[in-house]
Design an enzyme around this catalytic site. Sequence first.
Site, short mmCIF file in Angstrom:
data_model
loop_
_atom_site.label_atom_id
_atom_site.label_comp_id
_atom_site.label_asym_id
_atom_site.label_seq_id
_atom_site.Cartn_x
_atom_site.Cartn_y
_atom_site.Cartn_z
N TYR A 110 0.98 -1.13 -0.11
CA TYR A 110 -0.06 0.08 -0.02
C TYR A 110 0.88 1.32 0.08
CZ TYR A 110 -3.80 3.09 1.82
OH TYR A 110 -4.70 3.97 2.37
N ARG A 163 -5.02 11.38 -10.08
CA ARG A 163 -4.36 12.32 -9.08
C ARG A 163 -3.96 11.17 -8.14
NH1 ARG A 163 -4.15 13.02 -3.53
NH2 ARG A 163 -4.89 10.82 -3.87
N LYS A 181 -5.78 -0.79 -2.36
CA LYS A 181 -6.88 -0.50 -1.48
C LYS A 181 -7.84 -1.87 -1.14
CE LYS A 181 -6.36 3.77 -0.85
NZ LYS A 181 -6.70 4.90 0.02
N GLU A 251 -11.60 6.54 -5.89
CA GLU A 251 -10.28 6.49 -5.50
C GLU A 251 -9.41 7.44 -6.59
OE1 GLU A 251 -9.13 5.19 -2.51
OE2 GLU A 251 -7.18 6.27 -3.08
N ASP A 252 -8.47 8.56 -6.08
CA ASP A 252 -7.64 9.16 -6.63
C ASP A 252 -7.97 10.00 -8.17
OD1 ASP A 252 -6.04 8.91 -4.73
OD2 ASP A 252 -4.85 7.43 -5.68
N ASP A 274 -12.28 7.98 -0.75
CA ASP A 274 -11.56 8.13 0.45
C ASP A 274 -10.56 9.21 0.46
OD1 ASP A 274 -10.02 6.75 2.43
OD2 ASP A 274 -8.59 6.19 1.19
N ASP A 275 -10.29 9.86 -0.66
CA ASP A 275 -9.46 11.30 -0.54
C ASP A 275 -10.00 12.18 0.08
OD1 ASP A 275 -7.37 9.71 -2.23
OD2 ASP A 275 -9.27 9.88 -3.77
N ALA A 308 -5.47 23.59 -0.44
CA ALA A 308 -7.05 23.39 -0.38
C ALA A 308 -7.50 22.68 -1.65
CB ALA A 308 -7.64 24.73 -0.33
N GLY A 309 -7.05 21.35 -1.58
CA GLY A 309 -7.55 20.61 -2.84
C GLY A 309 -8.50 19.56 -2.14
N THR A 310 -8.60 18.33 -2.80
CA THR A 310 -9.68 17.33 -2.30
C THR A 310 -9.40 17.07 -0.84
OG1 THR A 310 -9.30 16.52 -4.53
CG2 THR A 310 -10.39 14.80 -3.18
N ALA A 311 -8.04 16.50 -0.39
CA ALA A 311 -7.90 16.12 1.00
C ALA A 311 -8.12 17.59 1.73
CB ALA A 311 -6.57 15.65 0.85
N ASN A 419 1.92 13.07 0.55
CA ASN A 419 2.82 11.89 0.17
C ASN A 419 3.29 11.92 -0.98
OD1 ASN A 419 1.62 10.33 2.52
ND2 ASN A 419 -0.36 10.07 1.70
N ASN A 464 -4.92 6.46 5.94
CA ASN A 464 -6.05 6.35 5.41
C ASN A 464 -6.66 4.81 5.84
OD1 ASN A 464 -6.08 8.55 4.72
ND2 ASN A 464 -7.34 8.35 2.96
P1 NAI Z 1 -5.19 17.93 -4.88
O1 NAI Z 1 -4.49 18.05 -6.23
O2 NAI Z 1 -6.69 17.91 -4.86
O3 NAI Z 1 -4.99 19.22 -3.93
C1 NAI Z 1 -3.49 19.68 -3.86
C2 NAI Z 1 -3.91 21.13 -3.66
O4 NAI Z 1 -2.62 21.84 -3.36
C3 NAI Z 1 -4.44 21.97 -4.80
O5 NAI Z 1 -5.53 22.63 -4.65
C4 NAI Z 1 -3.41 22.80 -5.20
O6 NAI Z 1 -3.65 23.84 -5.80
C5 NAI Z 1 -2.61 22.93 -3.92
N1 NAI Z 1 -1.16 23.55 -3.99
C6 NAI Z 1 -0.32 23.19 -4.88
N2 NAI Z 1 0.80 23.99 -4.76
C7 NAI Z 1 0.54 24.73 -3.75
C8 NAI Z 1 1.27 25.87 -3.21
N3 NAI Z 1 2.53 26.14 -3.70
N4 NAI Z 1 0.74 26.35 -2.21
C9 NAI Z 1 -0.68 26.08 -1.76
N5 NAI Z 1 -1.21 25.31 -2.27
C10 NAI Z 1 -0.72 24.51 -3.28
O7 NAI Z 1 -4.71 16.55 -4.26
P2 NAI Z 1 -5.20 15.77 -2.84
O8 NAI Z 1 -5.86 14.75 -3.09
O9 NAI Z 1 -5.61 17.09 -1.86
O10 NAI Z 1 -3.61 15.30 -2.02
C11 NAI Z 1 -2.88 16.37 -1.66
C12 NAI Z 1 -1.71 15.57 -1.04
O11 NAI Z 1 -2.36 15.15 0.39
C13 NAI Z 1 -1.18 14.57 -1.56
O12 NAI Z 1 0.22 14.20 -1.39
C14 NAI Z 1 -1.86 13.10 -0.93
O13 NAI Z 1 -0.95 11.94 -1.07
C15 NAI Z 1 -1.81 13.55 0.47
N6 NAI Z 1 -2.87 13.05 1.05
C16 NAI Z 1 -2.68 12.60 2.36
C17 NAI Z 1 -3.46 11.70 2.89
C18 NAI Z 1 -3.14 10.86 4.23
O14 NAI Z 1 -2.12 11.55 4.73
N7 NAI Z 1 -3.85 10.14 4.78
C19 NAI Z 1 -4.97 11.35 2.29
C20 NAI Z 1 -5.21 11.82 0.99
C21 NAI Z 1 -4.23 12.80 0.46
#
Ligand code: NAI
Length: 565
Positions: A110, A163, A181, A251-252, A274-275, A308-311, A419, A464
């Site tokens: 994983y 993603r 998963k 997912e993703d 999940d994200d 401020a994305g999905t997560a 990550n 997660n």
């Molecule tokens: P996403 O692509 O939906 O969101 C990323 C956000 O970061 C976007 O809104 C983007 O515009 C913003 N961003 C990029 N560069 C930036 C900067 N210089 N300054 C401020 N914001 C910036 O991706 P998602 O799904 O939200 O995932 C983001 C990270 O979180 C990934 O690395 C993912 O692996 C990690 N993640 C961790 C989890 C956990 O620890 N359990 C679970 C899900 C995601």
Amino acid sequence: MLKYVTHKDPHTKEEWIETTLTGKQLLTMALLNKGTAFSQQERIELKLLGKLPCRVETLDEQVNRAKNQFARYTSNLQKYIYLNNLHDKNEVLFYKLLYEDLTETLPLIYTPGVSAAVKEFSHEFRQPRGLYIDYPNRDKMSEILDNRTHAEIKLIVVTDGERILGIGDQGIGGMDIPVAKLVVYSLCGINPYHAIPIMLDVGTDNQDLLNNPLYLGWRHPRLRGQEYDDFIHQFVELIHQKFPNSLLHWEDFGIQNARRILEKYRTFHCSFNDDMQGTGVVTLAAALAAVHATKVPWHEQRIVIFGAGTAGVGIADQLYGAIVRNGVSPEKARDQFYLIDRHGLLIEGMSMAPFQLPYARKGQEQVKWQGKTDLLSVVKEIRPTILIGCSTVRNAFTEEVVRAMTQGVAQPIIFPLSNPNENSEADAADLVAWSQGKALIATGSPFMPVAYQGKAYRITQCNNALSFPGIGIGSIVSQANEVTDNMLWAAALAISERAPVLQDPTLPLLPTVDTITELAIDVAMAVAKQAMQDNMANLKPALDLDTFIQENIWRPYYRAIKLKK
Ligand code: NAI
């Protein structure tokens, strides 16, 4: 389609399987194959005589051999490939091997290990798993779904590969994530017979993949707009028709699709992203434990989310819910958030995605924030109590940021969640040192314990895997129509109740990953109970819920196999 029936002796509760498969066909069916563990009687009945060496082994003996083979591989990718091959040959043995040492095997199969496999998908491809639905074959989608190996599907994990973790658009390689998963789901109790990973191949915008002659996906720029939406709609309609009682785990998916897809279909077919939701729940659980440790009440929390994305917004939603549940008005609760994306602090009037809008600061604050919307300025101004990173921007939480936060707050809560490790907003050792050991830390990927001033700090992993299996099992077992916000809240509470920090302040904020199999049952119980209270459950078990869940949990051991006459 693989059809077999599992029977259970009502008195001993022992399971046995009836199948029409015999000989080589049986040996190549990973879900039924026992290899050298087929008994002499099974070998005779199932036409296996002479196809196996004479000695009949136990599962434990097979596990020992597999462990020795596994130990010979040195690189994580080689280990991943070994485990994957085993998965394709003998599922019970595969899961039993994983069980033996979850701390080592889970990060391989994983996150973070799977990210290397995703990148190498087209190079390392050996055997397909699950279903690939590519856009050019959209007219045959129903037929593709009927080509699945197993008949009774209760859980679908689907991706379009846009993603992946923090490594972006991986096209067809994204398939390894639903596969991973589902491995975690099955480790926690979902029968692999009831689950299927699906890749919706809508092309890729990853130019390296498009240029790679070995690339195995649809060599086409990623589909967007109406054609994409129609394709997704066709898929959801068919899933609903063919598997009405299933859970659809998204997912993703990319930032522009993840949330709107979930919102569109959440009440139509039992769905879970999940994200957004799994991440939100596990982060909320860590935050609940941290807030409990700091004793700063929820209404006094000031929360900065960087990315401020999905997560990021998914986490904000869960934290917001927690604050409101603690008696704060919705308006005041919103005011406790400061979300920063790539153009700085979100303020009304800026261009932003619709899902970010609820967290934008009020337009009248524009003057106050003029020229000071970057992370450091916001931290200096707000002195947040909680700082969360979901940006994939490596080292964004600088020494200056952390020191500024620590000046205003006795025990800052800092979660760099991006990550894999190389994308983390901060290194755990730096956070400990810069905060003089005061920060309560949780990271996305695992970090080694940190030694600081003679003390060892164990770093919480906000994984997660602590949340989604229990949410999924609880939803499936209760045959929920929907995964409601209350069910997610119940899941977060169940996780945080098992937080080691509640026993000892030096221990982590969340249970460790080696406990996920038991934790998932507690979470599933809480989720199923809540589904019943919310009138979302279609199942009214005759037994008490605890016994019912225990009886419906799959564990890797060999069931006797008999020939279906
Ligand atoms: P996403 O692509 O939906 O969101 C990323 C956000 O970061 C976007 O809104 C983007 O515009 C913003 N961003 C990029 N560069 C930036 C900067 N210089 N300054 C401020 N914001 C910036 O991706 P998602 O799904 O939200 O995932 C983001 C990270 O979180 C990934 O690395 C993912 O692996 C990690 N993640 C961790 C989890 C956990 O620890 N359990 C679970 C899900 C995601």
